[in-house]
Design a protein around this motif. Structure first.
Motif, PDB file in Angstrom:
ATOM      1  N   MET A   1       0.846  -1.189   0.000  1.00  0.00           N
ATOM      2  CA  MET A   1       0.000   0.000   0.000  1.00  0.00           C
ATOM      3  C   MET A   1       0.885   1.244   0.000  1.00  0.00           C
ATOM      4  O   MET A   1       1.785   1.386   0.801  1.00  0.00           O
ATOM      5  N   ASN A   2       0.593   2.182  -0.915  1.00  0.00           N
ATOM      6  CA  ASN A   2       1.369   3.401  -1.061  1.00  0.00           C
ATOM      7  C   ASN A   2       1.253   4.269   0.191  1.00  0.00           C
ATOM      8  O   ASN A   2       0.166   4.629   0.630  1.00  0.00           O
ATOM      9  N   ARG A   3       2.418   4.613   0.795  1.00  0.00           N
ATOM     10  CA  ARG A   3       2.404   5.387   2.040  1.00  0.00           C
ATOM     11  C   ARG A   3       1.805   6.775   1.838  1.00  0.00           C
ATOM     12  O   ARG A   3       1.211   7.349   2.755  1.00  0.00           O
ATOM     13  N   THR A   4       1.970   7.339   0.632  1.00  0.00           N
ATOM     14  CA  THR A   4       1.404   8.658   0.351  1.00  0.00           C
ATOM     15  C   THR A   4      -0.111   8.627   0.423  1.00  0.00           C
ATOM     16  O   THR A   4      -0.753   9.545   0.944  1.00  0.00           O
ATOM     17  N   ILE A   5      -0.701   7.537  -0.095  1.00  0.00           N
ATOM     18  CA  ILE A   5      -2.160   7.394  -0.058  1.00  0.00           C
ATOM     19  C   ILE A   5      -2.637   7.298   1.379  1.00  0.00           C
ATOM     20  O   ILE A   5      -3.625   7.920   1.774  1.00  0.00           O
ATOM     21  N   ILE A   6      -1.932   6.500   2.191  1.00  0.00           N
ATOM     22  CA  ILE A   6      -2.323   6.341   3.596  1.00  0.00           C
ATOM     23  C   ILE A   6      -2.221   7.671   4.326  1.00  0.00           C
ATOM     24  O   ILE A   6      -3.101   8.038   5.110  1.00  0.00           O
ATOM     25  N   ASP A 119      -1.889   2.489  15.512  1.00  0.00           N
ATOM     26  CA  ASP A 119      -0.878   1.894  16.383  1.00  0.00           C
ATOM     27  C   ASP A 119       0.056   1.050  15.522  1.00  0.00           C
ATOM     28  O   ASP A 119      -0.397   0.177  14.780  1.00  0.00           O
ATOM     29  N   GLY A 120       1.344   1.302  15.607  1.00  0.00           N
ATOM     30  CA  GLY A 120       2.314   0.565  14.800  1.00  0.00           C
ATOM     31  C   GLY A 120       2.385  -0.912  15.100  1.00  0.00           C
ATOM     32  O   GLY A 120       2.992  -1.676  14.344  1.00  0.00           O
ATOM     33  N   LYS A 121       1.768  -1.355  16.192  1.00  0.00           N
ATOM     34  CA  LYS A 121       1.778  -2.779  16.531  1.00  0.00           C
ATOM     35  C   LYS A 121       0.831  -3.593  15.672  1.00  0.00           C
ATOM     36  O   LYS A 121       0.944  -4.813  15.601  1.00  0.00           O
ATOM     37  N   SER A 122      -0.109  -2.937  15.035  1.00  0.00           N
ATOM     38  CA  SER A 122      -1.071  -3.647  14.199  1.00  0.00           C
ATOM     39  C   SER A 122      -0.413  -4.153  12.930  1.00  0.00           C
ATOM     40  O   SER A 122       0.380  -3.452  12.299  1.00  0.00           O
ATOM     41  N   ASP A 123      -0.745  -5.389  12.526  1.00  0.00           N
ATOM     42  CA  ASP A 123      -0.244  -5.925  11.266  1.00  0.00           C
ATOM     43  C   ASP A 123      -1.052  -5.398  10.089  1.00  0.00           C
ATOM     44  O   ASP A 123      -0.647  -5.521   8.944  1.00  0.00           O
ATOM     45  N   LEU A 124      -2.193  -4.787  10.372  1.00  0.00           N
ATOM     46  CA  LEU A 124      -3.026  -4.228   9.320  1.00  0.00           C
ATOM     47  C   LEU A 124      -2.508  -2.853   8.915  1.00  0.00           C
ATOM     48  O   LEU A 124      -2.079  -2.070   9.766  1.00  0.00           O
ATOM     49  N   VAL A 125      -2.537  -2.575   7.612  1.00  0.00           N
ATOM     50  CA  VAL A 125      -2.130  -1.268   7.102  1.00  0.00           C
ATOM     51  C   VAL A 125      -3.365  -0.451   6.728  1.00  0.00           C
ATOM     52  O   VAL A 125      -3.517   0.700   7.112  1.00  0.00           O
ATOM     53  N   SER A 141     -14.575  -7.359   2.100  1.00  0.00           N
ATOM     54  CA  SER A 141     -13.484  -6.598   2.704  1.00  0.00           C
ATOM     55  C   SER A 141     -12.229  -6.725   1.862  1.00  0.00           C
ATOM     56  O   SER A 141     -11.975  -7.767   1.259  1.00  0.00           O
ATOM     57  N   GLU A 142     -11.478  -5.633   1.805  1.00  0.00           N
ATOM     58  CA  GLU A 142     -10.173  -5.612   1.148  1.00  0.00           C
ATOM     59  C   GLU A 142      -9.157  -5.271   2.226  1.00  0.00           C
ATOM     60  O   GLU A 142      -9.248  -4.223   2.860  1.00  0.00           O
ATOM     61  N   ILE A 143      -8.189  -6.160   2.437  1.00  0.00           N
ATOM     62  CA  ILE A 143      -7.296  -6.061   3.583  1.00  0.00           C
ATOM     63  C   ILE A 143      -5.845  -5.995   3.129  1.00  0.00           C
ATOM     64  O   ILE A 143      -5.379  -6.848   2.374  1.00  0.00           O
ATOM     65  N   ASN A 144      -5.149  -4.970   3.584  1.00  0.00           N
ATOM     66  CA  ASN A 144      -3.722  -4.807   3.304  1.00  0.00           C
ATOM     67  C   ASN A 144      -2.949  -4.980   4.609  1.00  0.00           C
ATOM     68  O   ASN A 144      -3.242  -4.294   5.593  1.00  0.00           O
ATOM     69  N   THR A 145      -1.986  -5.887   4.612  1.00  0.00           N
ATOM     70  CA  THR A 145      -1.229  -6.181   5.831  1.00  0.00           C
ATOM     71  C   THR A 145       0.258  -5.907   5.629  1.00  0.00           C
ATOM     72  O   THR A 145       0.736  -5.785   4.496  1.00  0.00           O
ATOM     73  N   ARG A 146       0.979  -5.863   6.725  1.00  0.00           N
ATOM     74  CA  ARG A 146       2.426  -5.651   6.658  1.00  0.00           C
ATOM     75  C   ARG A 146       3.172  -6.920   6.266  1.00  0.00           C
ATOM     76  O   ARG A 146       4.185  -6.860   5.571  1.00  0.00           O
ATOM     77  N   GLU A 175       2.462 -16.108  -2.818  1.00  0.00           N
ATOM     78  CA  GLU A 175       3.801 -15.915  -2.268  1.00  0.00           C
ATOM     79  C   GLU A 175       3.762 -15.049  -1.017  1.00  0.00           C
ATOM     80  O   GLU A 175       4.616 -15.161  -0.143  1.00  0.00           O
ATOM     81  N   LYS A 176       2.740 -14.190  -0.910  1.00  0.00           N
ATOM     82  CA  LYS A 176       2.617 -13.353   0.287  1.00  0.00           C
ATOM     83  C   LYS A 176       1.976 -14.119   1.438  1.00  0.00           C
ATOM     84  O   LYS A 176       2.312 -13.923   2.599  1.00  0.00           O
ATOM     85  N   LEU A 177       1.044 -15.002   1.103  1.00  0.00           N
ATOM     86  CA  LEU A 177       0.342 -15.734   2.146  1.00  0.00           C
ATOM     87  C   LEU A 177       1.197 -16.839   2.746  1.00  0.00           C
ATOM     88  O   LEU A 177       0.935 -17.333   3.822  1.00  0.00           O
ATOM     89  N   LYS A 178       2.261 -17.232   2.041  1.00  0.00           N
ATOM     90  CA  LYS A 178       3.180 -18.263   2.534  1.00  0.00           C
ATOM     91  C   LYS A 178       2.465 -19.568   2.879  1.00  0.00           C
ATOM     92  O   LYS A 178       2.592 -20.107   3.977  1.00  0.00           O
ATOM     93  N   ILE A 179       1.674 -20.055   1.940  1.00  0.00           N
ATOM     94  CA  ILE A 179       0.927 -21.293   2.175  1.00  0.00           C
ATOM     95  C   ILE A 179       1.894 -22.473   2.281  1.00  0.00           C
ATOM     96  O   ILE A 179       2.734 -22.672   1.406  1.00  0.00           O
ATOM     97  N   PRO A 180       1.806 -23.266   3.325  1.00  0.00           N
ATOM     98  CA  PRO A 180       2.649 -24.473   3.428  1.00  0.00           C
ATOM     99  C   PRO A 180       2.070 -25.580   2.551  1.00  0.00           C
ATOM    100  O   PRO A 180       1.192 -26.326   2.972  1.00  0.00           O
TER     101      PRO A 180
END
Length: 217
Positions: A1-6, A119-125, A141-146, A175-180
């Protein structure tokens, strides 16, 4: 997610004076909180071009305030984020909401809001929710995570009064979800050559829920 947009979203919210949490979101959260426990049978299908996995089934158990549990005879993979019906991940850390108006999806008029963790502790962006305010529930829902990239969730309900969805479809980048992949069961076939040849590795997990047993109050 683009930091400028946030940053723009944060500033626009501040100047609009919209520091309070959206009232419709709170109504949905309170409705979800009425479910203290539930169990269900989940039927899971994986839609990934290079993976051939037969339909799987598992038994799902939920107790409010505790991690979701499940059991299955032949696999140990379930998408934990796609099963977060209680919105617990969103409410785990402080956030603010930004109303984005109304949008029509599949004949429904849905209220759209952005959720921005403060809060920077959240994994959600950034989270975008599409809410059916009449039925008091989330439809999409559309979810962007760290750590796990971005993914979307589509939820369908059998009746207008149902609190929990009967169908959930999660779309994600593998590749982002790291499925085993080795945890999908011995009867799953993986075309690794095709997997390596794909520039973008995306897929869907389709889950149907039956035999709900719900405890409220």
């Amino acid at each position: 997610m683009n930091r400028t947009i946030i940053l723009f979203l944060l500033l626009s919210t501040k100047f609009a004076g919209a520091q309070n949490i959206d009232a419709d979101l709170m109504r949905i959260k309170n409705r979800m909180d009425s479910v203290k426990q539930f169990s269900a049978v989940v039927t899971l299908d994986l839609d990934v071009p290079f993976i051939n996995m037969p339909t799987k089934k598992a038994q799902l158990y939920y107790t409010q305030g505790k991690p979701m549990k499940f059991s299955s005879n032949d696999f140990i993979l379930l998408p934990k984020r796609g099963l977060d019906f209680s919105l617990s991940e969103i409410f785990k850390h402080p956030f603010l909401t930004v109303e984005r108006g109304l949008e029509k999806r599949n004949g429904q008029t849905l209220k759209v809001i952005n959720i921005i963790p403060t809060d920077g502790k959240s994994d959600l962006v950034l989270v975008t929710l599409y809410m059916d305010t009449k039925a008091s529930r989330i439809v999409e829902s559309e979810i962007n995570t760290r750590k796990d990239g971005s993914y979307t969730l589509l939820m369908q309900y059998a009746t207008l009064s149902n609190v929990l969805p009967d169908y959930v479809e999660a779309a994600f980048a593998i590749e982002k979800l790291k499925i085993p992949l080795n945890f999908m069961g011995k009867d799953t076939k993986i075309d690794r050559k095709k997997m390596r040849g794909m520039e973008t590795k995306t897929g869907k997990i389709k889950m149907r829920f039956t035999d709900y047993k719900i405890s409220k109050g």
